[in-house]
Design a protein around this motif. Sequence first.
Motif, PDB file in Angstrom:
ATOM      1  N   ARG A  24     103.407  48.907  30.653  1.00  0.00           N
ATOM      2  CA  ARG A  24     103.232  47.535  30.165  1.00  0.00           C
ATOM      3  C   ARG A  24     102.175  47.446  29.069  1.00  0.00           C
ATOM      4  NH1 ARG A  24     103.476  43.995  35.720  1.00  0.00           N
ATOM      5  NH2 ARG A  24     105.730  43.701  35.689  1.00  0.00           N
ATOM      6  N   ALA A  25     101.219  48.340  29.067  1.00  0.00           N
ATOM      7  CA  ALA A  25     100.144  48.306  28.070  1.00  0.00           C
ATOM      8  C   ALA A  25     100.630  48.706  26.689  1.00  0.00           C
ATOM      9  CB  ALA A  25      99.002  49.219  28.502  1.00  0.00           C
ATOM     10  N   ALA A  26     101.770  49.363  26.610  1.00  0.00           N
ATOM     11  CA  ALA A  26     102.288  49.844  25.329  1.00  0.00           C
ATOM     12  C   ALA A  26     103.745  49.434  25.186  1.00  0.00           C
ATOM     13  CB  ALA A  26     102.146  51.358  25.262  1.00  0.00           C
ATOM     14  N   PRO A  27     104.026  48.122  25.154  1.00  0.00           N
ATOM     15  CA  PRO A  27     105.420  47.669  25.144  1.00  0.00           C
ATOM     16  C   PRO A  27     106.108  47.831  23.792  1.00  0.00           C
ATOM     17  CG  PRO A  27     103.982  45.803  24.936  1.00  0.00           C
ATOM     18  CD  PRO A  27     103.098  47.018  25.125  1.00  0.00           C
ATOM     19  N   GLY A  28     107.400  47.709  23.833  1.00  0.00           N
ATOM     20  CA  GLY A  28     108.206  47.694  22.622  1.00  0.00           C
ATOM     21  C   GLY A  28     108.614  49.076  22.143  1.00  0.00           C
ATOM     22  N   ASP A  29     109.550  49.091  21.218  1.00  0.00           N
ATOM     23  CA  ASP A  29     110.072  50.350  20.702  1.00  0.00           C
ATOM     24  C   ASP A  29     109.029  51.187  19.977  1.00  0.00           C
ATOM     25  OD1 ASP A  29     112.590  50.173  21.705  1.00  0.00           O
ATOM     26  OD2 ASP A  29     113.486  49.372  19.888  1.00  0.00           O
ATOM     27  N   ASN A  30     107.977  50.571  19.480  1.00  0.00           N
ATOM     28  CA  ASN A  30     106.969  51.330  18.743  1.00  0.00           C
ATOM     29  C   ASN A  30     105.848  51.854  19.632  1.00  0.00           C
ATOM     30  OD1 ASN A  30     108.271  51.071  16.270  1.00  0.00           O
ATOM     31  ND2 ASN A  30     107.409  49.035  15.981  1.00  0.00           N
ATOM     32  N   GLY A  31     105.891  51.548  20.905  1.00  0.00           N
ATOM     33  CA  GLY A  31     104.877  52.048  21.825  1.00  0.00           C
ATOM     34  C   GLY A  31     105.092  53.533  22.088  1.00  0.00           C
ATOM     35  N   PRO A  32     104.069  54.187  22.610  1.00  0.00           N
ATOM     36  CA  PRO A  32     104.210  55.617  22.894  1.00  0.00           C
ATOM     37  C   PRO A  32     105.178  55.865  24.033  1.00  0.00           C
ATOM     38  CG  PRO A  32     102.129  54.784  23.735  1.00  0.00           C
ATOM     39  CD  PRO A  32     102.759  53.672  22.956  1.00  0.00           C
ATOM     40  N   LEU A  33     105.777  57.016  24.031  1.00  0.00           N
ATOM     41  CA  LEU A  33     106.679  57.434  25.094  1.00  0.00           C
ATOM     42  C   LEU A  33     105.877  57.619  26.375  1.00  0.00           C
ATOM     43  CD1 LEU A  33     109.427  58.571  26.096  1.00  0.00           C
ATOM     44  CD2 LEU A  33     108.617  60.804  25.321  1.00  0.00           C
ATOM     45  N   VAL A  34     106.358  57.062  27.462  1.00  0.00           N
ATOM     46  CA  VAL A  34     105.729  57.262  28.759  1.00  0.00           C
ATOM     47  C   VAL A  34     106.486  58.388  29.453  1.00  0.00           C
ATOM     48  CG1 VAL A  34     105.192  56.239  30.999  1.00  0.00           C
ATOM     49  CG2 VAL A  34     104.956  54.877  28.910  1.00  0.00           C
ATOM     50  N   ALA A  35     105.772  59.477  29.685  1.00  0.00           N
ATOM     51  CA  ALA A  35     106.374  60.652  30.316  1.00  0.00           C
ATOM     52  C   ALA A  35     105.674  60.931  31.637  1.00  0.00           C
ATOM     53  CB  ALA A  35     106.255  61.866  29.402  1.00  0.00           C
ATOM     54  N   VAL A  36     106.468  61.212  32.648  1.00  0.00           N
ATOM     55  CA  VAL A  36     105.961  61.509  33.982  1.00  0.00           C
ATOM     56  C   VAL A  36     106.089  63.016  34.191  1.00  0.00           C
ATOM     57  CG1 VAL A  36     106.295  61.061  36.446  1.00  0.00           C
ATOM     58  CG2 VAL A  36     106.718  59.239  34.778  1.00  0.00           C
ATOM     59  N   THR A  37     104.984  63.660  34.524  1.00  0.00           N
ATOM     60  CA  THR A  37     105.022  65.106  34.787  1.00  0.00           C
ATOM     61  C   THR A  37     105.583  65.367  36.180  1.00  0.00           C
ATOM     62  OG1 THR A  37     102.818  65.141  35.760  1.00  0.00           O
ATOM     63  CG2 THR A  37     102.975  65.485  33.361  1.00  0.00           C
ATOM     64  N   GLY A  38     105.913  66.608  36.444  1.00  0.00           N
ATOM     65  CA  GLY A  38     106.404  66.982  37.768  1.00  0.00           C
ATOM     66  C   GLY A  38     105.411  66.647  38.864  1.00  0.00           C
ATOM     67  N   ARG A  39     104.147  66.883  38.601  1.00  0.00           N
ATOM     68  CA  ARG A  39     103.120  66.571  39.610  1.00  0.00           C
ATOM     69  C   ARG A  39     103.029  65.066  39.851  1.00  0.00           C
ATOM     70  NH1 ARG A  39      96.780  68.376  39.816  1.00  0.00           N
ATOM     71  NH2 ARG A  39      96.315  67.185  41.680  1.00  0.00           N
ATOM     72  N   GLY A  78     111.839  77.372  32.179  1.00  0.00           N
ATOM     73  CA  GLY A  78     111.402  76.315  31.279  1.00  0.00           C
ATOM     74  C   GLY A  78     111.210  74.997  31.989  1.00  0.00           C
ATOM     75  N   SER A  79     111.799  73.949  31.412  1.00  0.00           N
ATOM     76  CA  SER A  79     111.676  72.631  32.016  1.00  0.00           C
ATOM     77  C   SER A  79     112.907  71.805  31.687  1.00  0.00           C
ATOM     78  CB  SER A  79     110.417  71.921  31.517  1.00  0.00           C
ATOM     79  OG  SER A  79     110.536  71.605  30.147  1.00  0.00           O
ATOM     80  N   ARG A  80     113.047  70.721  32.393  1.00  0.00           N
ATOM     81  CA  ARG A  80     114.151  69.787  32.184  1.00  0.00           C
ATOM     82  C   ARG A  80     113.549  68.399  32.119  1.00  0.00           C
ATOM     83  NH1 ARG A  80     119.750  70.438  33.710  1.00  0.00           N
ATOM     84  NH2 ARG A  80     119.341  72.303  32.534  1.00  0.00           N
ATOM     85  N   THR A  81     113.923  67.620  31.113  1.00  0.00           N
ATOM     86  CA  THR A  81     113.440  66.257  30.970  1.00  0.00           C
ATOM     87  C   THR A  81     114.606  65.304  31.168  1.00  0.00           C
ATOM     88  OG1 THR A  81     111.739  66.963  29.416  1.00  0.00           O
ATOM     89  CG2 THR A  81     112.287  64.619  29.437  1.00  0.00           C
ATOM     90  N   GLU A 103     112.170  64.565  16.924  1.00  0.00           N
ATOM     91  CA  GLU A 103     111.034  65.394  16.485  1.00  0.00           C
ATOM     92  C   GLU A 103     109.834  65.212  17.411  1.00  0.00           C
ATOM     93  OE1 GLU A 103     110.191  64.677  12.389  1.00  0.00           O
ATOM     94  OE2 GLU A 103     112.144  65.415  11.725  1.00  0.00           O
ATOM     95  N   GLU A 104     109.534  63.973  17.768  1.00  0.00           N
ATOM     96  CA  GLU A 104     108.422  63.690  18.681  1.00  0.00           C
ATOM     97  C   GLU A 104     108.679  64.328  20.048  1.00  0.00           C
ATOM     98  OE1 GLU A 104     106.144  59.881  20.744  1.00  0.00           O
ATOM     99  OE2 GLU A 104     107.768  59.520  19.345  1.00  0.00           O
ATOM    100  N   LEU A 105     109.904  64.180  20.538  1.00  0.00           N
ATOM    101  CA  LEU A 105     110.237  64.739  21.852  1.00  0.00           C
ATOM    102  C   LEU A 105     110.124  66.261  21.862  1.00  0.00           C
ATOM    103  CD1 LEU A 105     113.295  62.464  22.650  1.00  0.00           C
ATOM    104  CD2 LEU A 105     111.018  62.344  23.693  1.00  0.00           C
ATOM    105  N   GLU A 106     110.616  66.907  20.797  1.00  0.00           N
ATOM    106  CA  GLU A 106     110.534  68.364  20.740  1.00  0.00           C
ATOM    107  C   GLU A 106     109.088  68.824  20.550  1.00  0.00           C
ATOM    108  OE1 GLU A 106     113.460  69.949  18.037  1.00  0.00           O
ATOM    109  OE2 GLU A 106     115.063  69.565  19.488  1.00  0.00           O
TER     110      GLU A 106
END
Length: 120
Positions: A24-39, A78-81, A103-106
Amino acid sequence: MRTATVRIDAGAVSPARALMALARAAPGDNGPLVAVTGRAWRDLADELGDDEAAIRHLLRVATTTGRPLCVNFSIERGSRTVFVVPRDWSEERLRGWVAGRHEELEHIFGRATPVRLEDV
């Protein structure tokens, strides 16, 4: 590219609430990607009771914020997203969103090969 790392003590802070607050702190398409790690995923599932409850929570967060979240799991090679998208998004919309940010994701996760959910 804007990035941030948020670390919490799951024994002292609710992972579910922290994730919702971050998204919620970074809403909208221009906000940063929220990624959840395995942990963080394991902490979320432990807090909420199981994997299904964690998935429902991520779907609620994605729908509330109107943008995808991702969960990155380590696997044998490796990993899977996996992306969790708002309820009203089509697969085509997700593909376009990912294509616009490949590009950002890679940069974050390394070289990616798209895989359909049915093929996982």
